[in-house]
Scaffold this motif. Sequence first.
Motif, PDB file in Angstrom:
ATOM      1  N   GLY A 287       9.918   6.541  -5.026  1.00  0.00           N
ATOM      2  CA  GLY A 287      10.060   5.087  -5.060  1.00  0.00           C
ATOM      3  C   GLY A 287      10.719   4.542  -3.811  1.00  0.00           C
ATOM      4  N   ALA A 288      11.234   3.342  -3.942  1.00  0.00           N
ATOM      5  CA  ALA A 288      11.899   2.704  -2.807  1.00  0.00           C
ATOM      6  C   ALA A 288      13.081   1.905  -3.350  1.00  0.00           C
ATOM      7  N   ALA A 289      14.132   1.838  -2.550  1.00  0.00           N
ATOM      8  CA  ALA A 289      15.346   1.148  -2.999  1.00  0.00           C
ATOM      9  C   ALA A 289      15.586  -0.115  -2.188  1.00  0.00           C
ATOM     10  N   VAL A 290      16.307  -1.040  -2.815  1.00  0.00           N
ATOM     11  CA  VAL A 290      16.747  -2.302  -2.219  1.00  0.00           C
ATOM     12  C   VAL A 290      15.549  -3.166  -1.822  1.00  0.00           C
ATOM     13  N   ILE A 291      14.897  -2.831  -0.716  1.00  0.00           N
ATOM     14  CA  ILE A 291      13.659  -3.551  -0.402  1.00  0.00           C
ATOM     15  C   ILE A 291      12.501  -2.571  -0.614  1.00  0.00           C
ATOM     16  N   PRO A 292      11.538  -2.936  -1.459  1.00  0.00           N
ATOM     17  CA  PRO A 292      10.462  -2.001  -1.808  1.00  0.00           C
ATOM     18  C   PRO A 292       9.424  -1.859  -0.695  1.00  0.00           C
ATOM     19  N   VAL A 293       9.889  -1.348   0.434  1.00  0.00           N
ATOM     20  CA  VAL A 293       9.018  -1.241   1.606  1.00  0.00           C
ATOM     21  C   VAL A 293       9.080   0.177   2.140  1.00  0.00           C
ATOM     22  N   ARG A 294       7.933   0.691   2.547  1.00  0.00           N
ATOM     23  CA  ARG A 294       7.889   1.975   3.254  1.00  0.00           C
ATOM     24  C   ARG A 294       6.964   1.820   4.445  1.00  0.00           C
ATOM     25  N   PHE A 295       7.342   2.487   5.513  1.00  0.00           N
ATOM     26  CA  PHE A 295       6.471   2.500   6.686  1.00  0.00           C
ATOM     27  C   PHE A 295       6.544   3.867   7.362  1.00  0.00           C
TER      28      PHE A 295
ATOM     29  N   GLU B 122       6.839  10.823  -1.972  1.00  0.00           N
ATOM     30  CA  GLU B 122       6.550  12.265  -2.068  1.00  0.00           C
ATOM     31  C   GLU B 122       6.736  12.810  -3.476  1.00  0.00           C
ATOM     32  N   LEU B 123       5.753  13.603  -3.891  1.00  0.00           N
ATOM     33  CA  LEU B 123       5.883  14.444  -5.085  1.00  0.00           C
ATOM     34  C   LEU B 123       6.015  15.862  -4.553  1.00  0.00           C
ATOM     35  N   THR B 124       7.060  16.565  -4.995  1.00  0.00           N
ATOM     36  CA  THR B 124       7.412  17.837  -4.337  1.00  0.00           C
ATOM     37  C   THR B 124       7.064  19.063  -5.168  1.00  0.00           C
ATOM     38  N   LEU B 125       6.526  20.064  -4.500  1.00  0.00           N
ATOM     39  CA  LEU B 125       6.343  21.375  -5.125  1.00  0.00           C
ATOM     40  C   LEU B 125       6.981  22.425  -4.210  1.00  0.00           C
TER      41      LEU B 125
ATOM     42  N   VAL C  83       0.825  -1.206   0.000  1.00  0.00           N
ATOM     43  CA  VAL C  83       0.000   0.000   0.000  1.00  0.00           C
ATOM     44  C   VAL C  83       0.864   1.262   0.000  1.00  0.00           C
ATOM     45  N   GLU C  84       1.589   1.478   1.084  1.00  0.00           N
ATOM     46  CA  GLU C  84       2.304   2.754   1.261  1.00  0.00           C
ATOM     47  C   GLU C  84       3.282   3.097   0.125  1.00  0.00           C
ATOM     48  N   PRO C  85       4.055   2.130  -0.419  1.00  0.00           N
ATOM     49  CA  PRO C  85       5.026   2.505  -1.454  1.00  0.00           C
ATOM     50  C   PRO C  85       4.400   3.100  -2.714  1.00  0.00           C
ATOM     51  N   ARG C  86       3.113   2.891  -2.951  1.00  0.00           N
ATOM     52  CA  ARG C  86       2.505   3.356  -4.207  1.00  0.00           C
ATOM     53  C   ARG C  86       1.595   4.566  -4.015  1.00  0.00           C
ATOM     54  N   PHE C  87       1.413   5.011  -2.791  1.00  0.00           N
ATOM     55  CA  PHE C  87       0.509   6.140  -2.563  1.00  0.00           C
ATOM     56  C   PHE C  87       1.295   7.380  -2.161  1.00  0.00           C
TER      57      PHE C  87
ATOM     58  N   GLY D 151      11.367  -0.374 -11.885  1.00  0.00           N
ATOM     59  CA  GLY D 151      11.950  -1.713 -12.029  1.00  0.00           C
ATOM     60  C   GLY D 151      10.888  -2.746 -11.717  1.00  0.00           C
ATOM     61  N   MET D 152      11.332  -3.860 -11.189  1.00  0.00           N
ATOM     62  CA  MET D 152      10.409  -4.964 -10.872  1.00  0.00           C
ATOM     63  C   MET D 152       9.293  -4.529  -9.934  1.00  0.00           C
ATOM     64  N   ALA D 153       9.662  -3.769  -8.889  1.00  0.00           N
ATOM     65  CA  ALA D 153       8.678  -3.447  -7.845  1.00  0.00           C
ATOM     66  C   ALA D 153       7.775  -2.278  -8.220  1.00  0.00           C
ATOM     67  N   LEU D 154       8.332  -1.276  -8.891  1.00  0.00           N
ATOM     68  CA  LEU D 154       7.532  -0.091  -9.238  1.00  0.00           C
ATOM     69  C   LEU D 154       7.435  -0.018 -10.764  1.00  0.00           C
ATOM     70  N   ASP D 155       6.261  -0.392 -11.260  1.00  0.00           N
ATOM     71  CA  ASP D 155       6.097  -0.576 -12.697  1.00  0.00           C
ATOM     72  C   ASP D 155       5.896   0.738 -13.446  1.00  0.00           C
ATOM     73  N   ILE D 156       5.772   0.623 -14.769  1.00  0.00           N
ATOM     74  CA  ILE D 156       5.690   1.819 -15.622  1.00  0.00           C
ATOM     75  C   ILE D 156       4.371   2.579 -15.393  1.00  0.00           C
ATOM     76  N   ALA D 157       3.350   1.878 -14.966  1.00  0.00           N
ATOM     77  CA  ALA D 157       2.075   2.559 -14.680  1.00  0.00           C
ATOM     78  C   ALA D 157       2.255   3.535 -13.526  1.00  0.00           C
ATOM     79  N   TYR D 158       3.112   3.175 -12.574  1.00  0.00           N
ATOM     80  CA  TYR D 158       3.383   4.073 -11.439  1.00  0.00           C
ATOM     81  C   TYR D 158       4.134   5.321 -11.931  1.00  0.00           C
ATOM     82  N   VAL D 159       5.072   5.138 -12.850  1.00  0.00           N
ATOM     83  CA  VAL D 159       5.808   6.285 -13.405  1.00  0.00           C
ATOM     84  C   VAL D 159       4.814   7.221 -14.107  1.00  0.00           C
ATOM     85  N   GLU D 160       3.898   6.643 -14.871  1.00  0.00           N
ATOM     86  CA  GLU D 160       2.879   7.449 -15.587  1.00  0.00           C
ATOM     87  C   GLU D 160       2.014   8.227 -14.594  1.00  0.00           C
TER      88      GLU D 160
END
Length: 277
Positions: free
Chosen positions: A255-263, A268-271, A26-30, A61-70
């Motif tokens: 995104g997330a590095a090494v292990i695709p986990v966030r807690f 963040e998208l920054t302005l 959940v958290e890594p993609r929101f 990469g494997m964990a965060l797909d192209i749809a997430y980039v879009e």
Amino acid sequence: MGITRRAFLKGGVVIGGALLFDGIFVEPRFFKAEETVVKVAGLPRPFDGFKICQVTDIHHGMALDIAYVEQCVKAANALDPDVTVLTGDYVESNKKYFPEAVKRLAALRARHGVYAVLGNHDYYAGASHALKAFHEHDIPVLMNGHVVIEDNGSRLCVAGVREFIEDRADASAALRGAPADAPVVLLSHHPDYAELLPPDMRVDLVVSGHTHGGQIRLPFSRYAPVVPSMYGQKYTGGLVRSERGVQVYVSRGLGAAVIPVRFNCPPELTLLVLAPS
Ligand SMILES: [Fe+2]
């Protein structure tokens, strides 16, 4: 009647499972849009309210797909920025992901353009492949270089340095020939480089990523047990100052590095909105 040991353990397993599910799926993609006003002394009037969107550390990469980039690109464009800066780590570790990731990033729109620097993961995957992809889509990569943005006769300098750990970051080279009267926004993937800027150099704001906010923070706290910085918790996120007083904004990244986990540390998208001090 007290709670039995078995019920206690069962509760712990359920809560632990829920947290693990949240941290992985959940958290890594929101991502969360974070807006911060940055005060700049002597900011020319046309740049009052100038909006800088920062897209950083997508780690496609494997964990965060192209749809997430879009999804990130669409949200960045919706912020209607004056300039969009990309501060590295576009892929996790494999060069095969550069073409598609950069193709999507080429859909970023900003009134005064889109500028990039590379991150350490882009070097792990192959910096030449990253540069090729950006070149093919006409997105300038600032490798110890700068551009000057003009608005109503006033100027703002956007400079970028090579990656601090994997290459030779050199702000003096980046700013060679820059107009002396223009405020300077310096892109550096790694925030630690802000501590090494020459003392007499004008830099109004360093924009960085890299630390991902630590990715995992203790509950109800900003404390992150693991932060890839020589300065510990200082560069886990937000607007801070270097030892000599230069403002440094550090994004938690998308995104997330090494292990695709966030807690307790959403992407963040920054302005950043410039204002006179
Ligand atoms: Fe990163």
